[in-house]
Design an enzyme around this catalytic site. Structure first.
Site, PDB file in Angstrom:
ATOM      1  N   ARG A 217       1.009  -1.243   0.007  1.00 36.72           N
ATOM      2  CA  ARG A 217       0.039  -0.094   0.021  1.00 36.72           C
ATOM      3  C   ARG A 217       1.070   1.130  -0.239  1.00 36.72           C
ATOM      4  NH1 ARG A 217      -3.886  -3.260   3.327  1.00 36.72           N
ATOM      5  NH2 ARG A 217      -2.642  -3.002   5.162  1.00 36.72           N
ATOM      6  N   ASP A 255     -15.821  -2.996  -3.395  1.00 39.61           N
ATOM      7  CA  ASP A 255     -15.806  -4.160  -2.655  1.00 39.61           C
ATOM      8  C   ASP A 255     -17.152  -4.575  -2.439  1.00 39.61           C
ATOM      9  OD1 ASP A 255     -13.709  -5.391  -0.454  1.00 39.61           O
ATOM     10  OD2 ASP A 255     -15.813  -6.102   0.076  1.00 39.61           O
ATOM     11  N   SER A 256     -17.449  -5.973  -2.525  1.00 38.97           N
ATOM     12  CA  SER A 256     -18.790  -6.503  -2.240  1.00 38.97           C
ATOM     13  C   SER A 256     -19.342  -6.543  -0.771  1.00 38.97           C
ATOM     14  CB  SER A 256     -18.783  -8.039  -2.633  1.00 38.97           C
ATOM     15  OG  SER A 256     -18.170  -8.753  -2.084  1.00 38.97           O
ATOM     16  N   ALA A 284     -16.623  -7.181  -7.919  1.00 39.31           N
ATOM     17  CA  ALA A 284     -15.596  -6.362  -8.662  1.00 39.31           C
ATOM     18  C   ALA A 284     -15.737  -6.830 -10.293  1.00 39.31           C
ATOM     19  CB  ALA A 284     -14.407  -6.851  -8.114  1.00 39.31           C
ATOM     20  N   ASP A 304      -6.804  -6.939  -5.735  1.00 41.52           N
ATOM     21  CA  ASP A 304      -6.127  -7.624  -4.430  1.00 41.52           C
ATOM     22  C   ASP A 304      -7.615  -8.766  -4.103  1.00 41.52           C
ATOM     23  OD1 ASP A 304      -5.201  -8.711  -2.278  1.00 41.52           O
ATOM     24  OD2 ASP A 304      -5.416  -7.042  -1.075  1.00 41.52           O
ATOM     25  N   CYS A 344      -3.521 -14.247  -2.875  1.00 44.32           N
ATOM     26  CA  CYS A 344      -3.132 -14.475  -1.757  1.00 44.32           C
ATOM     27  C   CYS A 344      -3.348 -16.043  -1.397  1.00 44.32           C
ATOM     28  CB  CYS A 344      -3.733 -13.809  -0.570  1.00 44.32           C
ATOM     29  SG  CYS A 344      -5.720 -13.541  -0.461  1.00 44.32           S
TER      30      CYS A 344
HETATM   31  N1  SAH Z   1      -7.371  -4.724  -0.389  1.00 52.01           N
HETATM   32  C1  SAH Z   1      -7.616  -4.893   0.782  1.00 52.01           C
HETATM   33  C2  SAH Z   1      -7.776  -6.316   1.286  1.00 52.01           C
HETATM   34  C3  SAH Z   1      -8.821  -7.222   0.264  1.00 52.01           C
HETATM   35  S1  SAH Z   1      -9.326  -8.792   0.921  1.00 52.01           S
HETATM   36  C4  SAH Z   1      -6.721  -4.363   1.840  1.00 52.01           C
HETATM   37  O1  SAH Z   1      -5.686  -3.822   1.354  1.00 52.01           O
HETATM   38  O2  SAH Z   1      -6.980  -3.962   2.933  1.00 52.01           O
HETATM   39  C5  SAH Z   1     -10.488  -9.143  -0.290  1.00 52.01           C
HETATM   40  C6  SAH Z   1     -11.579  -8.404  -0.364  1.00 52.01           C
HETATM   41  O3  SAH Z   1     -12.461  -8.700  -1.363  1.00 52.01           O
HETATM   42  C7  SAH Z   1     -12.546  -8.647   1.239  1.00 52.01           C
HETATM   43  O4  SAH Z   1     -12.842  -7.054   1.579  1.00 52.01           O
HETATM   44  C8  SAH Z   1     -13.964  -8.920   0.342  1.00 52.01           C
HETATM   45  O5  SAH Z   1     -15.256  -8.358   1.107  1.00 52.01           O
HETATM   46  C9  SAH Z   1     -13.830  -8.468  -1.003  1.00 52.01           C
HETATM   47  N2  SAH Z   1     -14.461  -9.503  -2.184  1.00 52.01           N
HETATM   48  C10 SAH Z   1     -14.908 -10.796  -1.894  1.00 52.01           C
HETATM   49  N3  SAH Z   1     -15.733 -11.054  -3.129  1.00 52.01           N
HETATM   50  C11 SAH Z   1     -15.726  -9.950  -3.819  1.00 52.01           C
HETATM   51  C12 SAH Z   1     -16.416  -9.552  -5.035  1.00 52.01           C
HETATM   52  N4  SAH Z   1     -17.057 -10.735  -5.993  1.00 52.01           N
HETATM   53  N5  SAH Z   1     -16.444  -8.571  -5.491  1.00 52.01           N
HETATM   54  C13 SAH Z   1     -15.796  -7.460  -4.776  1.00 52.01           C
HETATM   55  N6  SAH Z   1     -15.361  -7.653  -3.935  1.00 52.01           N
HETATM   56  C14 SAH Z   1     -15.363  -8.668  -3.194  1.00 52.01           C
END
Ligand code: SAH
Length: 400
Positions: A217, A255-256, A284, A304, A344
């Site tokens: 970040r 984010d979802s 997303a 991510d 991850c």
């Molecule tokens: N980038 C963030 C961490 C992301 S973790 C950081 O730096 O803190 C992954 C995220 O994806 C979670 O917040 C989860 O709510 C979201 N997520 C899961 N499935 C999703 C989808 N289909 N569309 C959008 N977001 C999603």
């Protein structure tokens, strides 16, 4: 006298090399009858000591070594020393905590020679996750050591269903020491964060916040000046906030999770960055497709997603998924834009991930040059022989 675990011939090398896990199939026999969480000594077929750990009957990994010292006692003093060492190392080498970074991982299980223990610090609070019955049984000693060495006044326990089923204990998310507070407050990169405390309404994903991405970040923050940035899978918008703080012209985060979006909007407002960041709740992939169709282009895109492969069996499917996602992200990149694409999934190795990214970029009719292949932040160490610890990949690429 602690019980003794004898390994089978042919199963010693990884443990000797520093992989701390003793799998059930590696065990020839146990001598003495260890109870759940009791200390055991692990010996190779020649009777040479490999180390000591706690006994987890019923687990596919009945022992995780905490030391190679055959004569150590894994008592309260031992655990306190390990925790003190983790805190000292982070202060001296990683400069954590600092006024600009009061949130970090204090104990990263295997990487701190404390397999089964994960501790994140949030200013004056910490969240603790137990992954073995041996450590859970010694929780009071661990809480004492954390209060002393991490200088925290509130401790929360967070559950992990996967661990608990395997290890046979139950946990309710919530406060275990100190006075209750509904939030965890900390600073990252000069941005003030407030996230729901474990057990509170909307309480944290995983251990409340994803500290493993902190340095990535910061990199995005340093690359963001004057750019139009998209943060896909933003959670509360860690990348988005770093980009806004770094001088991005405009930031979109997606984010979802409704809770994550609501928290993200509040955090942006509290830091005076709400004028720059727009939050969208949605899937997303859907949002990326809509943006591409609408002709929207960004100078920097962060991707991510959550873990897409949970085991080796899911790697192939996940690789296809990564490929499609990276194609979608590439379609919204302006010429010369930067793609920051992460995985991850521990079972997808870095080469496999890079292949998926390159295929996705080609599907979008573009090429990419890799500027950096990064991993988790320095407060997430892993034993050199323990590849499982290096689950996070973060590829930074320029897309002409
Ligand atoms: N980038 C963030 C961490 C992301 S973790 C950081 O730096 O803190 C992954 C995220 O994806 C979670 O917040 C989860 O709510 C979201 N997520 C899961 N499935 C999703 C989808 N289909 N569309 C959008 N977001 C999603």
């Amino acid at each position: 006298m602690s019980a003794i675990v004898h390994l089978r011939p042919g199963f010693v090398q990884p443990v000797w090399a520093g992989h701390p896990w003793v799998f059930a199939q590696a065990i020839a026999r146990t001598e003495g009858s260890p109870g759940a969480g009791d200390e055991v000594l692990v010996l190779d077929p020649q009777g040479k000591a490999l180390g000591r750990g706690y006994w987890s009957p019923g687990s596919a990994i009945p022992v995780r070594l905490l030391t190679r010292d055959a004569n150590a006692t894994l008592d309260a003093r031992f655990l306190a020393r390990r925790i003190a060492e983790a805190a000292r190392w982070r202060r001296e080498v990683a400069n954590l905590p600092s006024p600009d970074h009061t949130g970090y991982r204090l104990v990263n299980a295997e990487g701190d020679q404390l397999p089964g223990l994960t501790v994140d610090v949030f200013g004056d609070a910490a969240s603790v996750q137990f992954g073995t019955v041996g450590l859970k049984r010694r929780e009071e000693a661990i809480f004492d050591a954390l209060a002393e060495h991490a200088r925290v006044t509130r401790l929360y326990e967070v559950s992990s269903e996967r661990h608990q089923q395997r290890e046979g204990f139950t946990v309710t998310d919530g406060l275990v020491r100190g006075s209750p507070s509904p939030t965890l407050d900390f600073v990252e990169g000069g941005v003030r964060f407030t996230v729901p405390a474990p057990g509170a309404e909307g309480g944290g994903q995983k251990t409340g916040y994803y500290f493993d991405q902190r340095e990535n970040r910061a990199l995005v923050g340093s690359l963001a000046k004057g750019r139009r940035v998209l943060d896909a899978y933003s959670y509360v918008g860690g990348f988005a906030l770093a980009a806004a703080k770094g001088g991005a012209r405009e930031v979109r985060s997606v984010d979802s999770s409704a809770h994550a979006i609501a928290a993200g909007e509040r955090i942006a407002r509290e830091n005076g960055l709400d004028g720059v960041i727009t939050h969208t709740r949605g899937d997303a992939k859907t949002v990326l497709t809509q943006l591409a169709d609408a002709g929207e282009r960004f100078d920097l895109v962060v991707l991510d997603p959550p873990k897409l492969a949970h085991s080796a069996r899911e790697v192939e499917k996940a690789t296809g998924h990564y490929r499609r996602l990276n194609a979608m992200a590439t379609r919204v990149l302006a010429p010369g834009g930067l793609l920051v694409t992460c995985s991850c999934s521990g079972s997808v190795n870095v080469d496999t991930f890079l292949r998926a990214v390159s295929a996705g970029v080609r599907d979008a009719g573009r090429d990419a040059s890799v500027l950096a292949v990064r991993g988790a932040a320095t407060d997430h160490p892993s034993p050199v022989a323990f590849a499982e610890g290096r689950y996070l990949k973060c590829v930074v690429a320029r897309v002409p």
